[in-house]
Structure formats: C-alpha cells, structure tokens
Design a protein around this motif. Sequence first.
Motif, PDB file in Angstrom:
ATOM      1  N   PHE A 189       0.823  -1.217   0.000  1.00  0.00           N
ATOM      2  CA  PHE A 189       0.000   0.000   0.000  1.00  0.00           C
ATOM      3  C   PHE A 189       0.852   1.260   0.000  1.00  0.00           C
ATOM      4  CE2 PHE A 189      -3.559  -2.519   2.272  1.00  0.00           C
ATOM      5  CZ  PHE A 189      -4.110  -2.887   1.050  1.00  0.00           C
ATOM      6  N   SER A 190       1.918   1.239   0.803  1.00  0.00           N
ATOM      7  CA  SER A 190       2.794   2.413   0.883  1.00  0.00           C
ATOM      8  C   SER A 190       3.501   2.649  -0.446  1.00  0.00           C
ATOM      9  CB  SER A 190       3.814   2.245   2.013  1.00  0.00           C
ATOM     10  OG  SER A 190       3.180   2.147   3.264  1.00  0.00           O
ATOM     11  N   ALA A 191       3.927   1.563  -1.080  1.00  0.00           N
ATOM     12  CA  ALA A 191       4.603   1.691  -2.375  1.00  0.00           C
ATOM     13  C   ALA A 191       3.676   2.311  -3.407  1.00  0.00           C
ATOM     14  CB  ALA A 191       5.084   0.319  -2.848  1.00  0.00           C
ATOM     15  N   ILE A 192       2.435   1.842  -3.432  1.00  0.00           N
ATOM     16  CA  ILE A 192       1.454   2.407  -4.373  1.00  0.00           C
ATOM     17  C   ILE A 192       1.222   3.884  -4.060  1.00  0.00           C
ATOM     18  CG2 ILE A 192      -0.968   2.337  -5.099  1.00  0.00           C
ATOM     19  CD1 ILE A 192      -0.839  -0.720  -4.591  1.00  0.00           C
ATOM     20  N   GLY A 193       1.062   4.188  -2.757  1.00  0.00           N
ATOM     21  CA  GLY A 193       0.828   5.571  -2.358  1.00  0.00           C
ATOM     22  C   GLY A 193       1.984   6.489  -2.708  1.00  0.00           C
ATOM     23  N   LEU A 194       3.196   6.039  -2.415  1.00  0.00           N
ATOM     24  CA  LEU A 194       4.377   6.864  -2.688  1.00  0.00           C
ATOM     25  C   LEU A 194       4.565   7.091  -4.185  1.00  0.00           C
ATOM     26  CD1 LEU A 194       6.704   5.252  -0.041  1.00  0.00           C
ATOM     27  CD2 LEU A 194       6.151   7.690  -0.159  1.00  0.00           C
ATOM     28  N   PHE A 195       4.407   6.041  -4.949  1.00  0.00           N
ATOM     29  CA  PHE A 195       4.537   6.187  -6.402  1.00  0.00           C
ATOM     30  C   PHE A 195       3.439   7.116  -6.926  1.00  0.00           C
ATOM     31  CE2 PHE A 195       4.024   4.994 -10.857  1.00  0.00           C
ATOM     32  CZ  PHE A 195       5.343   5.001 -11.291  1.00  0.00           C
ATOM     33  N   GLY A 196       2.233   6.947  -6.389  1.00  0.00           N
ATOM     34  CA  GLY A 196       1.111   7.789  -6.818  1.00  0.00           C
ATOM     35  C   GLY A 196       1.320   9.262  -6.494  1.00  0.00           C
ATOM     36  N   VAL A 197       1.868   9.535  -5.304  1.00  0.00           N
ATOM     37  CA  VAL A 197       2.152  10.928  -4.921  1.00  0.00           C
ATOM     38  C   VAL A 197       3.211  11.514  -5.842  1.00  0.00           C
ATOM     39  CG1 VAL A 197       3.127  12.409  -3.127  1.00  0.00           C
ATOM     40  CG2 VAL A 197       1.450  10.668  -2.524  1.00  0.00           C
ATOM     41  N   GLY A 198       4.242  10.720  -6.118  1.00  0.00           N
ATOM     42  CA  GLY A 198       5.286  11.185  -7.027  1.00  0.00           C
ATOM     43  C   GLY A 198       4.747  11.517  -8.398  1.00  0.00           C
ATOM     44  N   VAL A 199       3.832  10.680  -8.887  1.00  0.00           N
ATOM     45  CA  VAL A 199       3.216  10.928 -10.193  1.00  0.00           C
ATOM     46  C   VAL A 199       2.278  12.135 -10.117  1.00  0.00           C
ATOM     47  CG1 VAL A 199       1.610   9.998 -11.915  1.00  0.00           C
ATOM     48  CG2 VAL A 199       3.412   8.537 -10.971  1.00  0.00           C
ATOM     49  N   ALA A 200       1.470  12.205  -9.052  1.00  0.00           N
ATOM     50  CA  ALA A 200       0.471  13.272  -8.935  1.00  0.00           C
ATOM     51  C   ALA A 200       1.096  14.654  -8.909  1.00  0.00           C
ATOM     52  CB  ALA A 200      -0.378  13.055  -7.679  1.00  0.00           C
ATOM     53  N   LYS A 201       2.227  14.799  -8.233  1.00  0.00           N
ATOM     54  CA  LYS A 201       2.818  16.130  -8.119  1.00  0.00           C
ATOM     55  C   LYS A 201       3.342  16.652  -9.451  1.00  0.00           C
ATOM     56  CE  LYS A 201       7.583  15.004  -6.765  1.00  0.00           C
ATOM     57  NZ  LYS A 201       8.590  15.091  -5.689  1.00  0.00           N
ATOM     58  N   THR A 202       3.560  15.745 -10.418  1.00  0.00           N
ATOM     59  CA  THR A 202       4.043  16.209 -11.724  1.00  0.00           C
ATOM     60  C   THR A 202       2.960  16.951 -12.494  1.00  0.00           C
ATOM     61  OG1 THR A 202       3.493  14.121 -12.861  1.00  0.00           O
ATOM     62  CG2 THR A 202       5.681  14.305 -11.870  1.00  0.00           C
ATOM     63  N   ALA A 203       1.718  16.871 -11.999  1.00  0.00           N
ATOM     64  CA  ALA A 203       0.648  17.658 -12.634  1.00  0.00           C
ATOM     65  C   ALA A 203       0.934  19.145 -12.504  1.00  0.00           C
ATOM     66  CB  ALA A 203      -0.704  17.329 -11.987  1.00  0.00           C
ATOM     67  N   VAL A 204       1.675  19.527 -11.457  1.00  0.00           N
ATOM     68  CA  VAL A 204       2.015  20.939 -11.271  1.00  0.00           C
ATOM     69  C   VAL A 204       3.496  21.217 -11.489  1.00  0.00           C
ATOM     70  CG1 VAL A 204       0.082  21.459  -9.748  1.00  0.00           C
ATOM     71  CG2 VAL A 204       2.200  20.585  -8.771  1.00  0.00           C
ATOM     72  N   THR A 205       4.358  20.202 -11.264  1.00  0.00           N
ATOM     73  CA  THR A 205       5.784  20.434 -11.493  1.00  0.00           C
ATOM     74  C   THR A 205       6.152  20.258 -12.963  1.00  0.00           C
ATOM     75  OG1 THR A 205       6.357  18.121 -11.037  1.00  0.00           O
ATOM     76  CG2 THR A 205       6.366  19.649  -9.165  1.00  0.00           C
ATOM     77  N   ARG A 206       5.287  19.559 -13.696  1.00  0.00           N
ATOM     78  CA  ARG A 206       5.492  19.322 -15.140  1.00  0.00           C
ATOM     79  C   ARG A 206       6.822  18.618 -15.418  1.00  0.00           C
ATOM     80  NH1 ARG A 206       3.448  24.450 -14.357  1.00  0.00           N
ATOM     81  NH2 ARG A 206       1.281  24.715 -15.016  1.00  0.00           N
ATOM     82  N   THR A 207       7.159  17.662 -14.543  1.00  0.00           N
ATOM     83  CA  THR A 207       8.350  16.849 -14.733  1.00  0.00           C
ATOM     84  C   THR A 207       7.924  15.432 -15.118  1.00  0.00           C
ATOM     85  OG1 THR A 207       8.365  16.451 -12.335  1.00  0.00           O
ATOM     86  CG2 THR A 207       9.791  18.206 -13.169  1.00  0.00           C
ATOM     87  N   ASN A 208       8.891  14.546 -15.263  1.00  0.00           N
ATOM     88  CA  ASN A 208       8.592  13.181 -15.682  1.00  0.00           C
ATOM     89  C   ASN A 208       7.888  12.408 -14.569  1.00  0.00           C
ATOM     90  OD1 ASN A 208       9.217  10.195 -15.996  1.00  0.00           O
ATOM     91  ND2 ASN A 208       9.917  10.971 -17.965  1.00  0.00           N
ATOM     92  N   PRO A 209       6.674  11.894 -14.790  1.00  0.00           N
ATOM     93  CA  PRO A 209       5.932  11.226 -13.715  1.00  0.00           C
ATOM     94  C   PRO A 209       6.568   9.916 -13.260  1.00  0.00           C
ATOM     95  CG  PRO A 209       4.754  11.070 -15.804  1.00  0.00           C
ATOM     96  CD  PRO A 209       5.874  12.024 -16.021  1.00  0.00           C
ATOM     97  N   ILE A 210       7.139   9.159 -14.197  1.00  0.00           N
ATOM     98  CA  ILE A 210       7.750   7.881 -13.817  1.00  0.00           C
ATOM     99  C   ILE A 210       8.976   8.120 -12.936  1.00  0.00           C
ATOM    100  CG2 ILE A 210       8.793   5.758 -14.659  1.00  0.00           C
ATOM    101  CD1 ILE A 210       5.811   6.067 -15.277  1.00  0.00           C
ATOM    102  N   THR A 211       9.821   9.052 -13.348  1.00  0.00           N
ATOM    103  CA  THR A 211      11.019   9.373 -12.563  1.00  0.00           C
ATOM    104  C   THR A 211      10.646   9.866 -11.178  1.00  0.00           C
ATOM    105  OG1 THR A 211      12.220   9.967 -14.578  1.00  0.00           O
ATOM    106  CG2 THR A 211      13.106  10.777 -12.495  1.00  0.00           C
ATOM    107  N   SER A 212       9.643  10.743 -11.110  1.00  0.00           N
ATOM    108  CA  SER A 212       9.211  11.294  -9.825  1.00  0.00           C
ATOM    109  C   SER A 212       8.647  10.207  -8.922  1.00  0.00           C
ATOM    110  CB  SER A 212       8.162  12.385 -10.065  1.00  0.00           C
ATOM    111  OG  SER A 212       7.723  12.944  -8.852  1.00  0.00           O
ATOM    112  N   GLY A 213       7.842   9.317  -9.494  1.00  0.00           N
ATOM    113  CA  GLY A 213       7.263   8.233  -8.706  1.00  0.00           C
ATOM    114  C   GLY A 213       8.315   7.278  -8.180  1.00  0.00           C
ATOM    115  N   LEU A 214       9.279   6.913  -9.030  1.00  0.00           N
ATOM    116  CA  LEU A 214      10.344   6.000  -8.607  1.00  0.00           C
ATOM    117  C   LEU A 214      11.251   6.630  -7.563  1.00  0.00           C
ATOM    118  CD1 LEU A 214      11.321   4.372 -12.029  1.00  0.00           C
ATOM    119  CD2 LEU A 214      10.020   3.331 -10.149  1.00  0.00           C
ATOM    120  N   GLU A 215      11.493   7.938  -7.680  1.00  0.00           N
ATOM    121  CA  GLU A 215      12.306   8.639  -6.689  1.00  0.00           C
ATOM    122  C   GLU A 215      11.666   8.556  -5.312  1.00  0.00           C
ATOM    123  OE1 GLU A 215      14.394  13.003  -6.431  1.00  0.00           O
ATOM    124  OE2 GLU A 215      12.249  12.939  -6.863  1.00  0.00           O
ATOM    125  N   ASN A 216      10.362   8.816  -5.259  1.00  0.00           N
ATOM    126  CA  ASN A 216       9.624   8.726  -4.006  1.00  0.00           C
ATOM    127  C   ASN A 216       9.705   7.315  -3.429  1.00  0.00           C
ATOM    128  OD1 ASN A 216       8.545  11.039  -2.946  1.00  0.00           O
ATOM    129  ND2 ASN A 216       6.434  10.463  -3.287  1.00  0.00           N
TER     130      ASN A 216
END
Length: 238
Positions: A189-216
Amino acid sequence: MDTERTDTPDQDHVGPTRQYWRDMILGVNDGLVSMYLLVAGVVGGGLATAQVFLTAVAGAIAGAVSMGAGEYLATKSQEEVLTSELALERTHIAEHRQMELDQLRDMFEDMGVREEDLNGIVSAFDRSDEALLNAMKALEFGVVDSERRSPIKAMVFSAVLFFLGSLSSVVPFAIVSDPGSGLAWASGFSAIGLFGVGVAKTAVTRTNPITSGLENLLIAGVGGLVAYYIGTLVGTPV
C-alpha cells in the motif's frame, strides 16, 4: 505570405493552491514514509500484531497533530516576521526615502534594466509610498501577497494529509493476524501511495511522472529496510 504559427498550447498556472503544495506533498509523504518506517521497525523488533497496530495508531495521531502544529507555528512566525519587516520598511520609506530609492534603482539595474530607463522607473515608484513599499516587498523580501500562506490552511493541509498517508501502514494491522503479513500489505500500500504521490505532483511540477514516482519509492524503500533491520538488532536482546 502568411505563415502558420505553431506556438505551444497555452497552459493555465496552478492557481491559488500553488503556495500550499509544499504542505500537501510534505504532509502525505511524511505520513506514508514515517509511518511505514515506524511499523517496519517495530515488526522487525518482534512486536505482536496488536502491539504494532496500537503503535501505528498512536504514531498516526501524534504525527498528524505534530505536523499540523508545526506548520501552523512555522507559517505564523514567518508571517509575523514579514509583518515586522514591512512595518520597518514603511519607516525607512518615510525617514530614509532616498536610500530606499537608491536601493530600488540598484535592484532594477541588477535585473538588467537599461541605464537610460532607470530614472523614469524609479521616479514612477517615488510618486507613491504604497507602490514603493510593494516594489521593495517583492524585490527585497521576495514576497508577493498572492503567494503568502495562511497558517490555518497550512496546518489543515499538512495534518489531514499526514493522517491519510499514514493509513497505508495502519489499516493492514487492523485486518491481519500475522505481523509479517501486515508488513507485506503495508509495504504494498505504501509503495502504491508513494509512487502515486510522485506521479500526482508532476501535474504541477510538469516533470517526468515515472522518474518522480520512482524517486519517491526508492527513498521510502531504503528507509524501510534500514528501519526493519535496526528494529531487528534492537529487538533481539530485548
């Protein structure tokens, strides 16, 4: 001959929630990460499922209260400092006006305004105390009124989202009997949540969603392993 323009499509700015994204991301991420590290540590230490659940519930509540209180006090203190600085700036404008105008001129010059334009620009601000104050507020203190944060909103965003983020590590221990299984579900659950948060924030940061999710995900994963093995080492002699 007319040529067809191929401009990039116009995109809207984030809007009035922009200044609160820090609180939102910090809150939910802290809830996801810190609570996962907590349960990983106590499971590694050998606690029973009921004990892990009680620890997780207490940690979620304490964390949410602490996060909210901290954000409220920090934001309120920041606003109080700014209010004090602006009051002093009004005094400077009233009593040391030329010094402030010279400072404003230097700042515009540093921004690349041409020498021949400086006198006219500075003279325009000299005609209004409020305009001069607003210019100094933005250029000297880096503050724009639309970007200032409400202590109440900062508190609510951070506290509520911390609690919601923590649920991924709390709920599993309420529905399983084996702490190892609970930790496995919490990890998923935490992995899904963290990846999802990383992806979601790219809606405003306009960065790569996969990279952001994996970083988180990577940051929490490494932390979880460290917490689990520290818990194992500490729990063994206990």
